[in-house]
Design an enzyme around this catalytic site. Structure first.
Site, PDB file in Angstrom:
ATOM      1  N   HIS A   1       0.809  -1.219   0.000  1.00 26.71           N
ATOM      2  CA  HIS A   1       0.000   0.000   0.000  1.00 26.71           C
ATOM      3  C   HIS A   1       0.844   1.273   0.000  1.00 26.71           C
ATOM      4  CE1 HIS A   1      -3.702  -2.177   0.369  1.00 26.71           C
ATOM      5  NE2 HIS A   1      -3.344  -2.729   1.514  1.00 26.71           N
TER       6      HIS A   1
ATOM      7  N   GLU B   1      -5.610 -12.051   7.705  1.00 22.83           N
ATOM      8  CA  GLU B   1      -6.591 -10.969   7.583  1.00 22.83           C
ATOM      9  C   GLU B   1      -7.849 -11.418   6.836  1.00 22.83           C
ATOM     10  OE1 GLU B   1      -4.303  -7.789   5.932  1.00 22.83           O
ATOM     11  OE2 GLU B   1      -3.338  -9.042   4.430  1.00 22.83           O
TER      12      GLU B   1
ATOM     13  N   ASP C   1      -8.192  -5.179   7.714  1.00 20.10           N
ATOM     14  CA  ASP C   1      -8.693  -6.082   6.674  1.00 20.10           C
ATOM     15  C   ASP C   1      -9.445  -7.263   7.281  1.00 20.10           C
ATOM     16  OD1 ASP C   1      -8.106  -5.203   3.954  1.00 20.10           O
ATOM     17  OD2 ASP C   1      -6.016  -5.256   4.565  1.00 20.10           O
TER      18      ASP C   1
END
Length: 265
Positions: free
Chosen positions: A48, A151, A176
């Site tokens: 990310h 996650e 997540d």
């Protein structure tokens, strides 16, 4: 001769390891974080963050030069990405969305040289680990750290099998996880899943880790028994610190200024 992996030494000694997230491709920021007292590891975020593989080598070396372990999070469990991250001198690898045991098995195999796995040999740029060439290969399988992110509810369901697959660290991505479970962040179902992962890690002798954004969150997780916890991200520290200073200076509260996430739960 073993590789110089400070985080492995700390974890093997049973000590708590606090770390931080690097999302910006800056060696200056990376060094500033790594030089901060009590930081044990820095996560170089290639998923990310704004960091790509061409920046891995420089970031790894600047972080490692501070006596801190650089870990690289790649965007997916692709074998070529794993190879590139490790060959750039990372002390360990983090793979997101390790949603089932098959993915984890693939990751572990890609991180190990034959006969344990399928990793190709070419460690020309692994300076950050303190060894090169044959010396590197001799202990890479045992010294490099493999972290998989838990996650997804399927990963929670299969956590015992995942812990049996040769990983070192089960790293919970709590945001997540809440989204994929369809439950409230910090609610009973969410915390029950986190507790299940923690218990499975303890039972299997693996490191239980979790992403946190503040020192308060991190202290809570350390108290629960997590051994490896993040405390902030570079972008959160930058934006939140600036907003706090501006609020004091102007008397006006900053609105809509946040870094990695708007949640502080």
């Amino acid at each position: 001769m073993p590789l110089d992996i400070p985080l492995r030494k700390k974890l093997s000694a049973g000590e708590q390891a606090a770390g931080a997230w690097l999302t910006l491709p800056s060696t200056a920021i990376a060094k500033t974080i790594a030089k901060t007292s009590n930081v044990s590891w820095v996560l170089v975020d290639g998923e990310h963050g704004l960091i790509n593989e061409s920046q891995f080598y420089d970031l790894n070396n600047i972080i490692a030069s501070c006596g801190v372990s650089p870990l690289i999070r790649i965007p997916a469990e692709e074998i070529w990405l794993i190879k590139r991250a490790l060959d750039s001198g990372a002390h360990g690898l983090m793979v997101p969305m390790a949603n089932n045991v098959e993915i984890v098995r693939k990751v572990v195999s890609a991180c190990k040289y034959p006969p344990k796995g399928v990793r190709g040999f070419g460690p020309m740029f692994t300076h950050a680990t303190g060894a090169l060439g044959g010396t590197y290969k001799a202990s890479a399988d045992d010294d490099l750290l493999i972290a998989v992110q838990i996650e997804h509810p399927q990963a929670v369901e299969e956590i015992d099998q995942i812990c049996a697959e040769g990983i070192d660290i089960a790293f919970i991505g709590p945001f997540d996880l809440a989204v994929s479970m369809g439950v409230e962040f910090g609610g009973p179902e969410h915390e029950a899943a986190i507790a299940k992962i923690l218990a499975a890690c303890k039972k299997a002798g693996k490191v239980a880790a979790i992403f946190c954004l503040t020192g308060e969150q991190a202290a809570k997780r350390f108290a629960q028994g997590f051994q490896m916890v993040s405390v902030t991200t570079d972008i959160d520290t930058l934006t939140d610190g600036l907003a706090a200073a501006l609020t004091k200076a102007t008397g006006k509260e900053a609105v809509g200024v946040k870094g990695y996430t708007t949640s502080t739960n």
